[in-house]
Design a protein around this motif. Structure first.
Motif, PDB file in Angstrom:
ATOM      1  N   VAL A 175      -5.219   7.509   5.222  1.00 39.09           N
ATOM      2  CA  VAL A 175      -4.743   8.133   3.987  1.00 39.09           C
ATOM      3  C   VAL A 175      -5.451   9.468   3.744  1.00 39.09           C
ATOM      4  O   VAL A 175      -4.812  10.476   3.392  1.00 39.09           O
ATOM      5  N   THR A 231       0.828  -1.204   0.000  1.00 34.68           N
ATOM      6  CA  THR A 231       0.000   0.000   0.000  1.00 34.68           C
ATOM      7  C   THR A 231       0.865   1.257   0.000  1.00 34.68           C
ATOM      8  O   THR A 231       0.681   2.168  -0.819  1.00 34.68           O
ATOM      9  N   LYS A 268      -8.124  -7.478   1.180  1.00 36.44           N
ATOM     10  CA  LYS A 268      -8.638  -6.203   0.647  1.00 36.44           C
ATOM     11  C   LYS A 268      -9.266  -5.369   1.759  1.00 36.44           C
ATOM     12  O   LYS A 268      -9.130  -4.131   1.768  1.00 36.44           O
ATOM     13  N   LEU A 279      -7.419   1.248   5.798  1.00 39.55           N
ATOM     14  CA  LEU A 279      -6.409   2.308   5.844  1.00 39.55           C
ATOM     15  C   LEU A 279      -6.900   3.620   5.219  1.00 39.55           C
ATOM     16  O   LEU A 279      -6.195   4.630   5.279  1.00 39.55           O
ATOM     17  N   ILE A 280      -8.093   3.609   4.638  1.00 37.02           N
ATOM     18  CA  ILE A 280      -8.564   4.783   3.909  1.00 37.02           C
ATOM     19  C   ILE A 280      -8.660   6.019   4.799  1.00 37.02           C
ATOM     20  O   ILE A 280      -8.306   7.128   4.386  1.00 37.02           O
ATOM     21  N   ALA A 290      -4.156   7.335  -4.290  1.00 42.10           N
ATOM     22  CA  ALA A 290      -5.157   6.788  -3.373  1.00 42.10           C
ATOM     23  C   ALA A 290      -5.946   5.669  -4.027  1.00 42.10           C
ATOM     24  O   ALA A 290      -6.177   4.613  -3.434  1.00 42.10           O
ATOM     25  N   ARG A 319      -6.651  -3.453   3.534  1.00 45.25           N
ATOM     26  CA  ARG A 319      -6.273  -2.239   2.789  1.00 45.25           C
ATOM     27  C   ARG A 319      -7.349  -1.166   2.920  1.00 45.25           C
ATOM     28  O   ARG A 319      -7.033   0.015   3.138  1.00 45.25           O
ATOM     29  N   ASN A 320      -8.607  -1.571   2.776  1.00 48.55           N
ATOM     30  CA  ASN A 320      -9.697  -0.592   2.852  1.00 48.55           C
ATOM     31  C   ASN A 320      -9.713   0.146   4.183  1.00 48.55           C
ATOM     32  O   ASN A 320     -10.055   1.327   4.263  1.00 48.55           O
ATOM     33  N   SER A 346      -3.644   2.523  -4.495  1.00 47.06           N
ATOM     34  CA  SER A 346      -3.071   1.909  -3.292  1.00 47.06           C
ATOM     35  C   SER A 346      -4.102   1.430  -2.281  1.00 47.06           C
ATOM     36  O   SER A 346      -3.817   0.525  -1.499  1.00 47.06           O
ATOM     37  N   ILE A 347      -5.310   2.008  -2.281  1.00 48.32           N
ATOM     38  CA  ILE A 347      -6.280   1.671  -1.235  1.00 48.32           C
ATOM     39  C   ILE A 347      -7.487   0.917  -1.795  1.00 48.32           C
ATOM     40  O   ILE A 347      -7.540  -0.300  -1.758  1.00 48.32           O
ATOM     41  N   CYS A 348      -8.450   1.624  -2.315  1.00 50.27           N
ATOM     42  CA  CYS A 348      -9.694   0.919  -2.695  1.00 50.27           C
ATOM     43  C   CYS A 348     -10.386   1.531  -3.901  1.00 50.27           C
ATOM     44  O   CYS A 348     -11.593   1.762  -3.897  1.00 50.27           O
ATOM     45  N   ALA A 396     -11.705   5.381  -2.901  1.00 50.62           N
ATOM     46  CA  ALA A 396     -10.597   6.161  -2.349  1.00 50.62           C
ATOM     47  C   ALA A 396     -10.414   7.464  -3.119  1.00 50.62           C
ATOM     48  O   ALA A 396     -10.092   8.499  -2.532  1.00 50.62           O
TER      49      ALA A 396
END
Length: 327
Positions: free
Chosen positions: A220, A94, A210, A216-217, A121, A213-214, A124-126, A130
């Motif tokens: 970010v 990410t 996933k 982390l939004i 964004a 990762r999500n 790297s994220i969703c 994102a």
């Protein structure tokens, strides 16, 4: 929004889901990828009437509900065995993807700072979620949001096709393929689709990775908001941004996983939940297919696509090589 307004589109999603299941049996093809294909054909060949759009737009709700229910089928024991390694890979990929996109966009291809941040964004994220979340935080222009979103959707469409082919050619295990898709593909829907197209295990690991990762939004969005606020001489954004942007269905997924792992659900209940989330996913992916519009993809500028392609190739190759070594 009234049920009467949503009903036509919901009926269309149900018809598409049943048709995808029926075609899967007769053609021997994965029903989730067929659902996406049906939605794609409907929006690009047939056309979606305006009266169907409100109901079809609920597909994100069904995807979230399906993910929550899928928590009941997760083995926390297996997750804990390799979860630490996977989490480190998620964080590394990410951060690395966002950094590569930012550096390429600003220093190599000369894109506007905010455009680079939206692409970073999304990659790297969703995905588009994102892009939209960061756009509000950095006050991006409408055309920048449109270009970034179209670029992400372009690679969603490409990876839906390419990843299953690569997984079969390399004969990847369910855990490796699912984790690889989860850490390197962009949007949640395509990740879940290709995961379950490979196997049940791959689908579960793709979804879990996933979701990590999500989650982390919020961080970010807060980081970008802070950066651009300082650049403009404004104040720091509130920590509430973290909660506002956090995908709440992640909590439902974790809660149901804990309940199931504690043995609170019978085998019959688990079977019913599995059947329910399988149908919810089919509904969601019919709707997802309608969002892949050829006209939008054609409008994608070459430069943003090159930037994201470079980052995708780097993250997918490096993450797959790492996973093959550690898992």
């Amino acid at each position: 929004m009234s049920v009467r307004r949503l009903a036509p589109g919901l009926v269309a999603l149900c018809v598409g889901a049943v048709l995808a299941r029926a075609l899967a049996v007769s053609l021997g093809f994965n029903h989730l990828l067929l659902a996406i294909a049906l939605g794609f054909v409907a929006t690009n060949v047939v056309g979606i009437p305006d009266r169907l759009e409100p109901g079809i737009a609920t597909h994100k709700l069904w995807l979230g509900a399906g993910i929550v229910l899928m928590g009941a089928s997760i083995s926390l024991e297996t997750v804990l065995e390799v979860g630490g390694v996977v989490l480190l890979i998620v964080l590394g990929v990410t951060a690395g993807t966002a950094l590569v996109v930012e550096l390429l966009a600003r220093n190599v291809f000369g894109l506007a700072d905010r455009m680079g941040s939206l692409l970073a964004a999304g990659a790297s994220i969703c995905g588009v979620s994102a892009v939209v979340a960061v756009a509000g935080a950095v006050r991006a222009r409408e055309e920048q949001i449109a270009y970034a979103a179209a670029t992400v959707l372009l690679f969603d469409a490409i990876t839906i096709v390419v990843y299953p082919v690569v997984g079969d050619l390399l004969n990847l295990s369910g855990i490796v393929f699912g984790t690889w898709a989860g850490v390197s593909m962009f949007s949640t829907g395509p990740v879940v689709a290709v995961g379950f197209a490979h196997s049940e295990v791959a689908g579960q690991w793709a979804t879990m990775t996933k979701l990590a990762r999500n989650a982390l939004i919020g961080v970010v969005v807060l980081a970008y908001a802070s950066y651009y606020a300082r650049e403009a001489g404004g104040g720091r954004p509130s920590i509430r941004t973290l909660w506002d942007e956090f995908p709440k269905f992640v909590l439902g997924f974790l809660g149901l996983a804990l309940v199931a792992s504690a043995g609170a659900l019978s085998s019959g209940q688990l079977d019913a939940i599995e059947n329910a989330y399988n149908w919810l996913f089919v509904l969601a992916f019919v709707g997802l297919g309608t969002e892949i519009r050829l006209n939008d993809l054609r409008s994608t500028g070459v430069t943003p696509a090159i930037v994201v392609l470079c980052a995708l190739l780097a993250s997918s190759v490096l993450s797959l090589a790492t996973l093959l070594v550690v898992l």
